[in-house]
Structure formats: structure tokens, C-alpha cells
Design an enzyme around this catalytic site. Sequence first.
Site, PDB file in Angstrom:
ATOM      1  N   ALA A  70       0.814  -1.218   0.000  1.00  0.00           N
ATOM      2  CA  ALA A  70       0.000   0.000   0.000  1.00  0.00           C
ATOM      3  C   ALA A  70       0.849   1.270   0.000  1.00  0.00           C
ATOM      4  O   ALA A  70       0.417   2.303  -0.511  1.00  0.00           O
ATOM      5  CB  ALA A  70      -0.949   0.000   1.197  1.00  0.00           C
ATOM      6  N   THR A  71       2.049   1.206   0.549  1.00  0.00           N
ATOM      7  CA  THR A  71       2.923   2.388   0.504  1.00  0.00           C
ATOM      8  C   THR A  71       3.187   2.766  -0.950  1.00  0.00           C
ATOM      9  O   THR A  71       3.061   3.941  -1.343  1.00  0.00           O
ATOM     10  CB  THR A  71       4.249   2.103   1.230  1.00  0.00           C
ATOM     11  OG1 THR A  71       3.966   1.815   2.604  1.00  0.00           O
ATOM     12  CG2 THR A  71       5.191   3.296   1.155  1.00  0.00           C
ATOM     13  N   ASN A 150      -5.744   3.376  10.520  1.00  0.00           N
ATOM     14  CA  ASN A 150      -4.966   2.258  11.058  1.00  0.00           C
ATOM     15  C   ASN A 150      -4.755   2.345  12.568  1.00  0.00           C
ATOM     16  O   ASN A 150      -4.601   1.322  13.226  1.00  0.00           O
ATOM     17  CB  ASN A 150      -3.616   2.162  10.347  1.00  0.00           C
ATOM     18  CG  ASN A 150      -2.932   3.496  10.194  1.00  0.00           C
ATOM     19  OD1 ASN A 150      -3.477   4.420   9.580  1.00  0.00           O
ATOM     20  ND2 ASN A 150      -1.756   3.627  10.764  1.00  0.00           N
ATOM     21  N   GLN A 178      -6.819  -0.838   5.484  1.00  0.00           N
ATOM     22  CA  GLN A 178      -7.357  -1.477   6.688  1.00  0.00           C
ATOM     23  C   GLN A 178      -8.771  -2.025   6.495  1.00  0.00           C
ATOM     24  O   GLN A 178      -9.261  -2.772   7.333  1.00  0.00           O
ATOM     25  CB  GLN A 178      -7.347  -0.496   7.872  1.00  0.00           C
ATOM     26  CG  GLN A 178      -5.958  -0.127   8.364  1.00  0.00           C
ATOM     27  CD  GLN A 178      -5.218  -1.287   9.029  1.00  0.00           C
ATOM     28  OE1 GLN A 178      -5.787  -2.337   9.337  1.00  0.00           O
ATOM     29  NE2 GLN A 178      -3.925  -1.101   9.256  1.00  0.00           N
ATOM     30  N   SER A 198      -3.378  -3.669   0.518  1.00  0.00           N
ATOM     31  CA  SER A 198      -2.131  -4.398   0.773  1.00  0.00           C
ATOM     32  C   SER A 198      -2.440  -5.840   1.155  1.00  0.00           C
ATOM     33  O   SER A 198      -3.449  -6.109   1.811  1.00  0.00           O
ATOM     34  CB  SER A 198      -1.387  -3.697   1.911  1.00  0.00           C
ATOM     35  OG  SER A 198      -0.200  -4.392   2.216  1.00  0.00           O
ATOM     36  N   HIS A 200      -0.648  -7.934   3.217  1.00  0.00           N
ATOM     37  CA  HIS A 200      -0.319  -8.444   4.556  1.00  0.00           C
ATOM     38  C   HIS A 200      -1.231  -7.932   5.661  1.00  0.00           C
ATOM     39  O   HIS A 200      -1.092  -8.327   6.813  1.00  0.00           O
ATOM     40  CB  HIS A 200       1.158  -8.181   4.888  1.00  0.00           C
ATOM     41  CG  HIS A 200       1.503  -6.763   5.209  1.00  0.00           C
ATOM     42  ND1 HIS A 200       1.740  -6.358   6.498  1.00  0.00           N
ATOM     43  CD2 HIS A 200       1.657  -5.674   4.429  1.00  0.00           C
ATOM     44  CE1 HIS A 200       2.054  -5.066   6.486  1.00  0.00           C
ATOM     45  NE2 HIS A 200       2.007  -4.630   5.250  1.00  0.00           N
ATOM     46  N   THR A 239       9.099  -7.504 -12.829  1.00  0.00           N
ATOM     47  CA  THR A 239       8.529  -8.849 -12.891  1.00  0.00           C
ATOM     48  C   THR A 239       7.512  -9.053 -11.781  1.00  0.00           C
ATOM     49  O   THR A 239       7.770  -8.711 -10.626  1.00  0.00           O
ATOM     50  CB  THR A 239       9.660  -9.890 -12.760  1.00  0.00           C
ATOM     51  OG1 THR A 239      10.570  -9.685 -13.852  1.00  0.00           O
ATOM     52  CG2 THR A 239       9.133 -11.315 -12.794  1.00  0.00           C
ATOM     53  N   CYS A 319       4.520   2.150  12.686  1.00  0.00           N
ATOM     54  CA  CYS A 319       5.427   2.696  11.679  1.00  0.00           C
ATOM     55  C   CYS A 319       6.188   3.897  12.180  1.00  0.00           C
ATOM     56  O   CYS A 319       7.278   4.189  11.720  1.00  0.00           O
ATOM     57  CB  CYS A 319       4.649   3.116  10.439  1.00  0.00           C
ATOM     58  SG  CYS A 319       3.566   1.831   9.838  1.00  0.00           S
TER      59      CYS A 319
HETATM   60  C1  LIG Z   1      -0.195  -0.693   6.607  1.00  0.00           C
HETATM   61  C2  LIG Z   1      -0.756   0.505   5.943  1.00  0.00           C
HETATM   62  C3  LIG Z   1      -0.119   1.086   4.840  1.00  0.00           C
HETATM   63  C4  LIG Z   1       1.186   0.579   4.306  1.00  0.00           C
HETATM   64  O1  LIG Z   1       1.027  -0.668   3.703  1.00  0.00           O
HETATM   65  P1  LIG Z   1       2.289  -1.543   3.245  1.00  0.00           P
HETATM   66  O2  LIG Z   1       1.696  -2.586   2.384  1.00  0.00           O
HETATM   67  O3  LIG Z   1       2.892  -2.071   4.491  1.00  0.00           O
HETATM   68  O4  LIG Z   1       3.200  -0.642   2.497  1.00  0.00           O
HETATM   69  C5  LIG Z   1      -0.714   2.177   4.248  1.00  0.00           C
HETATM   70  N1  LIG Z   1      -1.874   2.668   4.700  1.00  0.00           N
HETATM   71  C6  LIG Z   1      -2.524   2.145   5.751  1.00  0.00           C
HETATM   72  C7  LIG Z   1      -3.810   2.738   6.207  1.00  0.00           C
HETATM   73  C8  LIG Z   1      -1.980   1.045   6.410  1.00  0.00           C
HETATM   74  O5  LIG Z   1      -2.613   0.539   7.462  1.00  0.00           O
END
Ligand SMILES: *Cc1c(COP(=O)(O)O)cnc(C)c1O
Length: 376
Positions: A70-71, A150, A178, A198, A200, A239, A319
Site C-alpha cells: 500500500a505504501t 490504522n 485497513q 495491501s 499483509h 517482474t 510505523c
Molecule cells: C499498513 C498501511 C499502509 C502501508 O502498507 P504496506 O503494504 O505495508 O506498504 C498504508 N496505509 C494504511 C492505512 C496502512 O494501514
Amino acid sequence: MIYLDHNATTPLDPRVLDAMMPFLTDRFGNAASRHHSLGCDAATATETARQQVASTIGADPREIVWTSGATESDNLALQGVVNSPVYRKRHLITVATEHRAVLDTCEALEHRGVAVTYLPVDAHGRLDLGQLADAITDQTLLVSVMHANNETGVIHPIGEIGGICRERGVLFHTDATQSFAKQPIDVHSMHIDLLSASGHKIHGPKGVGLLYLRRRDPRVRCQGLLYGGGHERGLRSGTLNVPSIVGMGLAATLPHGSGIGALRDRLERGLLSRLPGVEVNGLSADRLATTANVSFADVDGATLMKRMPDLAVSSSSACTSALLQPSYVLGAMGCDEDRARGSIRFSLGRFTTAEEIELALDTVVEAVTELRAADD
Ligand SMILES: *Cc1c(COP(=O)(O)O)cnc(C)c1O
């Protein structure tokens, strides 16, 4: 170890691992090498996953760009739209409580001459939609408002916000990291033009994410950030991470878990009834069922966490907590520094049990009581 830090990351669902395993071993083809069967197999697998994530948000698979998380999706959304030669407007609107991936990207864009409005929130983390509408000018290119926060779990009414943006001819991006695959999302009825998610955070693998980019009405123009092989329709060279994409695809289809809200409520009610000086941040707002952000008066969150080595929780945002500064999210909600420092985020996941919540309650009540007694 009791793990209540699912907003930071989640354990892989075993079904997701099973789905990924063949692509980490025998089925190792490059999805861009379509001139042999191994490559075709990988390509087919990523397209199946694309359908899975697209249908989760009512999108067309062609509107999904795979990213590293997500970053990257937030960066691609904001920088990519600003960098597109099609757009001339130079004003963005976002919110003070966004994830750093959005806020830091906005700050970087400010250094490049883009004007950014950071909207405030009220004491419960809620936006004033009238204020949002008033902030839109004829220079506004895009509004970026996260779906669920988050740190607090507070949910913004993205359908209404999308409606305002559509009416005013402004693009709407939401960081739904989230809420994706947890809350109902429909990009059409909610008028979402860009969306970040994202793997994870949904019991999928780390290092994979997606950006949804609307293809029509309006078609979003976005410039890729990476130069290279032109993968993902030129929007994201590199890739494809096939095993992780397969994993995220399946993760998006798995039911999130129905009893989580009841467990979270049990945790909050237990803390409120067994300890004095407890406040739940964002209590009056619409919130994710997974998240409890709780302030303990006269307690330092980092010290409290050290007292509870068998409980994985988070103080401030995982973070930014390396900076040892009180949470800017709680700060934006008007929490004073002490209350923000004394806050702990408990975030639950699919596999959290009632026994774990009871044990966590006992652990926190004991640790807070001891710390307060030691101070007296
Ligand atoms: C965890 C999170 C991110 C970052 O996601 P990554 O996949 O770890 O880069 C961005 N925005 C929110 C709201 C998050 O909770």
C-alpha cells in the site's frame, strides 16, 4: 504470545500459504514469458488473482495494478496522477490523520509546487464533510481520504465523500488498506477513482499490494513511477511477484471472521469496567470491528508495553513509534500529549480467540495497576 497487532501485519492464513506454495516451487514461471507453458501458467494465475481482488471492490480486473504494497500504491496514486501530463490542476486535499505513506507523499509534492490542504478531524476522528466540500477549488485535482484509520479504526464515509468529489469533478483516492476485504466496498456506488490495498493486512503475504485505477467515467490518467519493462500496462514495471499475487488474490476472497467485533467490545468493556482512567479513542465514531485504541491515564504506553512482553500490541503507530513521539493521529483528534502517550492500540484478527482476549485483559489490568501503584 498473544498477538493483538493485526493492524501492523497479520499472520498468513494457512489456506493462502497452500495456494502460494506451488508458485514458490514448481510453478516458478515469469508471468511476462508467455511463449512457454510455465510463463503462461504464471500469467493465468496472476489474472485469476486480479479477478479475485477486482470482484472484492466491484471493479474490472483491467483496473487493477499490482504493486509491492500500500505504501507504493499510495505513492503511485498521488505522484502518478500529479505527474500525468493530462492534468493541469495543482491542488490536493487530504486529512491530517492519513497514513504516512499519503502524508509524506503530499509533503514531497508540496516541495514540487503542489498545494495541499490537510483537513482536521474532530475529537472522535471524524471529518466535517461541509469543510471538505468547501476546500475544493477550481484548482483541485484530487481528494485522498482513507477508508479506515490504522490507529483508531475510525471509518470515513467514503461513499459520501466520493459523491461530493464526483459532483465537483475532482478525482477521489482512498487508502483502503485497513478495510479492504473486511468492509463492503463498491467502487461504483462509492464513486472511488483510485484505491490502495495491501496483502499483509488481510492474512495475505507481505510485499504485495494493489492500486485500483478507474478506466472510465472518468478514466484516471496516471504515470508510472518506475522505468523498465512496461509491465502492468506501463504503470508498474518489474517482474510480477507471482506467489504473493496468488496469495493476495485468495486472501481477498476469504471471509474476514464474524465474531471479531464482539471480542473487541468485550476487551473495551472489560478495560473500562476494571480500571479507572480509561478512555477509548474514537468511541463515538463508526469504527472497524478489529480495532481498540485505548488511553490509560498516568501511564506511558511504551513503558506499559515493556511490562507485558507476552502481549503484542502497539503504542502510537508501529510505523512511527521508532520516533518515540506521541501519535499525530491522536494529536489531530485533540488528545493532549499525556493521553496520546498513554494510548495502546489493540487490533484483532481472524484467528483471535475469546481466551486470548480474557488473558490480554488480565495482563493489561495487572500491568496498569502495578505501574500506577509504583508511581504513587
Ligand atoms: C499498513 C498501511 C499502509 C502501508 O502498507 P504496506 O503494504 O505495508 O506498504 C498504508 N496505509 C494504511 C492505512 C496502512 O494501514
